[in-house]
Design a protein around this motif. Structure first.
Motif, PDB file in Angstrom:
ATOM      1  N   LEU A 158       8.302   4.501  -2.595  1.00 51.74           N
ATOM      2  CA  LEU A 158       7.225   4.136  -2.786  1.00 51.74           C
ATOM      3  C   LEU A 158       7.056   2.885  -2.674  1.00 51.74           C
ATOM      4  N   ARG A 159       7.860   2.249  -2.867  1.00 54.11           N
ATOM      5  CA  ARG A 159       7.999   0.480  -2.897  1.00 54.11           C
ATOM      6  C   ARG A 159       8.081   0.012  -1.369  1.00 54.11           C
ATOM      7  N   ILE A 174      11.059  -6.287   4.911  1.00 55.33           N
ATOM      8  CA  ILE A 174      10.989  -5.614   3.539  1.00 55.33           C
ATOM      9  C   ILE A 174      11.565  -6.210   2.518  1.00 55.33           C
ATOM     10  N   ALA A 175      12.702  -7.262   2.857  1.00 54.97           N
ATOM     11  CA  ALA A 175      13.660  -7.607   1.956  1.00 54.97           C
ATOM     12  C   ALA A 175      13.073  -8.272   0.550  1.00 54.97           C
ATOM     13  N   GLU A 203       3.414   1.143  -6.156  1.00 55.50           N
ATOM     14  CA  GLU A 203       2.899   1.276  -4.485  1.00 55.50           C
ATOM     15  C   GLU A 203       2.091   0.062  -4.240  1.00 55.50           C
ATOM     16  N   PRO A 204       1.854   0.098  -3.029  1.00 54.43           N
ATOM     17  CA  PRO A 204       0.927  -1.065  -2.414  1.00 54.43           C
ATOM     18  C   PRO A 204      -0.413  -1.195  -3.208  1.00 54.43           C
ATOM     19  N   ASP A 205      -0.928  -2.541  -3.607  1.00 61.43           N
ATOM     20  CA  ASP A 205      -2.107  -2.659  -4.209  1.00 61.43           C
ATOM     21  C   ASP A 205      -2.831  -3.018  -2.990  1.00 61.43           C
ATOM     22  N   SER A 206      -3.516  -1.783  -2.412  1.00 58.49           N
ATOM     23  CA  SER A 206      -4.206  -2.001  -1.030  1.00 58.49           C
ATOM     24  C   SER A 206      -5.284  -0.880  -1.238  1.00 58.49           C
ATOM     25  N   GLU A 207      -6.503  -1.386  -0.949  1.00 53.83           N
ATOM     26  CA  GLU A 207      -7.573  -0.206  -0.886  1.00 53.83           C
ATOM     27  C   GLU A 207      -7.468   0.837   0.363  1.00 53.83           C
ATOM     28  N   ASP A 208      -6.709   0.142   1.341  1.00 50.01           N
ATOM     29  CA  ASP A 208      -6.513   0.953   2.651  1.00 50.01           C
ATOM     30  C   ASP A 208      -5.496   2.022   2.212  1.00 50.01           C
ATOM     31  N   LEU A 323       0.825   6.390   5.378  1.00 48.70           N
ATOM     32  CA  LEU A 323       1.317   5.784   4.169  1.00 48.70           C
ATOM     33  C   LEU A 323       2.331   4.941   4.253  1.00 48.70           C
ATOM     34  N   GLU A 324       3.658   5.511   4.851  1.00 51.94           N
ATOM     35  CA  GLU A 324       4.955   5.059   5.051  1.00 51.94           C
ATOM     36  C   GLU A 324       4.721   3.601   5.619  1.00 51.94           C
TER      37      GLU A 324
END
Length: 588
Positions: A158-159, A174-175, A203-208, A323-324
């Motif tokens: 998820l990260r 992504i490092a 998880e990503p802090d993103s509205e998208d 999502l990935e």
């Protein structure tokens, strides 16, 4: 392979009953847990090869895992247990902790995150909980290591995503997003009081991203409904159907358009005209065409029928893939000011609060000829008005040298000139010089230049950038993969004025147009504040209103991703060994 989106209600019920029967206890890490010696010995054997004699070393050290090879996490898990003095983490007195219970439910519902529940042993936890009733150190130790492996997989997936984007030759780093998993799980996860809140922070802090998750839940439901309906595909057509024409499957078409909300739920066809392609059906088809980037003429085309026949399970997979890819993006690219979505052929610009400012069409690298535009992140640093086009050697060799061999005046007739490596214009050169790169060919600035009148530079190893173009008719095409790699923009003057706003120099649209049309050649304007830009690849994207749009997998990246997921963990964490080297952009 399409990831299984459906959750087994029976499995969840059994799991919940077992957990309720056994109870839950919260725990803080302690150095004096009961049976520490027995657990410690078992845990050593499960997570450390060196703890076993050579004849007993088994790379599948936890045999009841769905994916028993956790070599990619082995050193992290060893550190985790070493830091805990090889104490069990997920049970107390043979009972799962509240945190372990919460994670088992997360694993069951992993499909809602676009993940595969079986990757986290979702069907196996009920049996493991039952085996804990024996209070056997073996059962407790196996449960503990299985939980540690799956928690770490779940949090990492998820990260930063399951697969390193560089495996697909995507230049996204992504490092900086990675956790020190051993420390993070020990300090933040083992005794977490609110696991859903913890996961939301991972998880990503993103509205998208969040809107894509919401759309995924909706399309999982649509896939179930479509499966239950078991409707036949819409019949193919040889030519477009217009309003007033006969379409024998008009009723089935209406039902299909209603499924995704392109047509209103209320029926638009009466019994006397059910085979007529009506205005109402045409309007619904326009909605559908808009969401898929097709020409919005309301005609029922063979292309539209083909798209309508794509099953909802495939749309689920597209959303999972999106999502990935969202998980790969680090700040500031998760909220980039500029984003090109290659399969959509669209550029979007966002204000500093990541509110949409504009969209415009783009032309991207063609599929045929290995000219695909690469996927990467970078910072836009400057613009060049009235640029030269420095022709890459491979293009000069393939497309210009044969003409030069026939006519030495060919380049001049096409507005090109030849220079040495110091930029001095040459008149004495041969086709062989051009083909071997001994001299450089450039197209002179002006309205006919292949780059148009402005280019937008974000220095990168691929020599890819945005630029204008004299071939404006290409923006009217539905599918716009025509370049050798670089990205042509539909409204270059508007984009330049937007990029330069707040940069000083009073760069309004009129000044930009003057610089493009009558200013000095090859004028560079640097940005005081570089703009993050993402060249991205989403075949499923959710708009500001929550509407899901879908696009063709033009470069086959979705198909490659699904093939990787089908093999299960451990997923690739290194670049693909035979990934192609960066190619210079055509910039035209």
């Amino acid at each position: 392979m399409i990831q299984a989106p459906f959750r087994s209600a029976g499995t969840v019920c059994v799991l919940m009953l077992l957990l309720l029967a056994s109870g839950c206890h919260r725990h803080r890490k302690s150095k004096s847990a009961p049976n520490t010696d027995a657990y410690s010995s078992n845990l050593h054997q499960l997570v450390e090869k060196k703890a076993l004699p050579p004849e007993k070393v088994d790379t599948k050290k936890v045999p009841d895992l769905r994916w028993p090879d956790f070599s990619d996490y082995e050193s992290i898990i060893q550190t985790f247990y070493d830091d805990r003095n090889y104490e069990v983490a997920w049970t107390r007195d043979g009972v799962p902790t509240a945190t372990a219970t919460a994670f088992m439910l997360q694993f069951q519902d992993a499909a809602a995150k676009g993940l595969i529940p079986e990757d986290y042993d979702a069907p196996r936890w009920a049996e493991r909980v039952q085996e804990l009733n024996s209070k056997s150190p073996d059962a407790i130790s196996l449960f503990d290591v299985a939980m540690t492996v799956n928690v770490m997989r779940y949090i990492s997936d998820l990260r930063i995503g399951r697969v390193n984007p560089q495996h697909f030759n995507f230049d996204i780093g992504i490092a900086d997003k990675k956790y020190d998993l051993a420390e993070f799980v020990s300090d933040n996860v083992v005794d977490a009081a609110d696991v859903p809140k913890l996961i939301a922070g991972v998880e990503p802090d993103s509205e998208d991203y969040r809107k894509t998750e919401q759309a995924l839940a909706h399309y999982i439901d649509l896939a179930k409904r479509q499966e239950q309906a078991a409707a036949d595909p819409l019949p193919a057509i040889a030519k477009a159907v217009s309003v007033g024409d006969i379409y024998p499957a008009a009723a089935a078409l209406l039902a299909r358009l209603q499924l995704e909300g392109d047509a209103p739920a209320a029926a638009m066809i009466d019994a006397s005209s059910e085979n007529i392609y009506s205005d109402g059906l045409s309007d619904a088809v326009k909605n559908y065409q808009h969401r898929h980037g097709y020409t919005e003429d309301g005609k029922l085309t063979p292309q539209t029928i083909k798209s309508l026949n794509v099953p909802m399970t495939a749309r689920v997979a597209q959303l999972q893939d999106s999502l990935e890819r969202w998980r790969w993006l680090p700040e500031p690219y998760l909220h980039a000011r500029l984003m090109v979505n290659l399969p959509e052929f669209v550029l979007r610009g966002y204000d500093p609060d990541h509110k949409l400012d504009f969209t415009m069409r783009v032309v991207v690298g063609k599929v045929i000829g290995e000219h695909e535009t690469p996927v990467f992140t970078h910072m836009m640093k400057y613009l060049v008005f009235r640029p030269y086009w420095n022709v890459p050697v491979d293009i000069a060799r393939k497309e210009l040298a044969p003409h030069i061999a026939t006519s030495h005046g060919y380049l001049a007739s096409k507005n090109f000139e030849v220079t040495n490596n110091k930029g001095t214009v040459l008149t004495d050169y041969t086709a062989k010089d051009v083909a071997q790169g001994g001299v450089m060919v450039r197209e002179k600035p002006g309205p006919k230049n292949s780059l148009g009148l402005v280019k937008f530079i974000f220095p990168n190893q691929y020599d890819i950038y945005l630029h204008s173009t004299p071939a404006v008719s290409l923006f009217e095409q539905t599918r716009r993969d025509f370049s050798h790699g670089c990205i042509r923009v539909q409204k270059p003057a508007d984009l330049a004025a937007w990029v330069l706003q707040g940069e000083g120099g009073d760069w309004d649209l009129a000044k930009v147009q003057a610089a493009m049309n009558s200013g000095p050649d090859n004028r560079t304007v640097s940005l005081k504040t570089p703009l993050p830009i993402v060249i991205f690849y989403l075949t499923a994207r959710v708009d500001q209103d929550g509407q899901a749009d879908f696009f063709d997998d033009i470069y086959g990246y979705d198909a490659s991703m699904q093939q990787v997921f089908a093999k299960g963990p451990p997923y690739p964490i290194k670049p693909y060994p035979s990934a192609p080297k960066p190619k210079p952009g055509d910039t035209a």
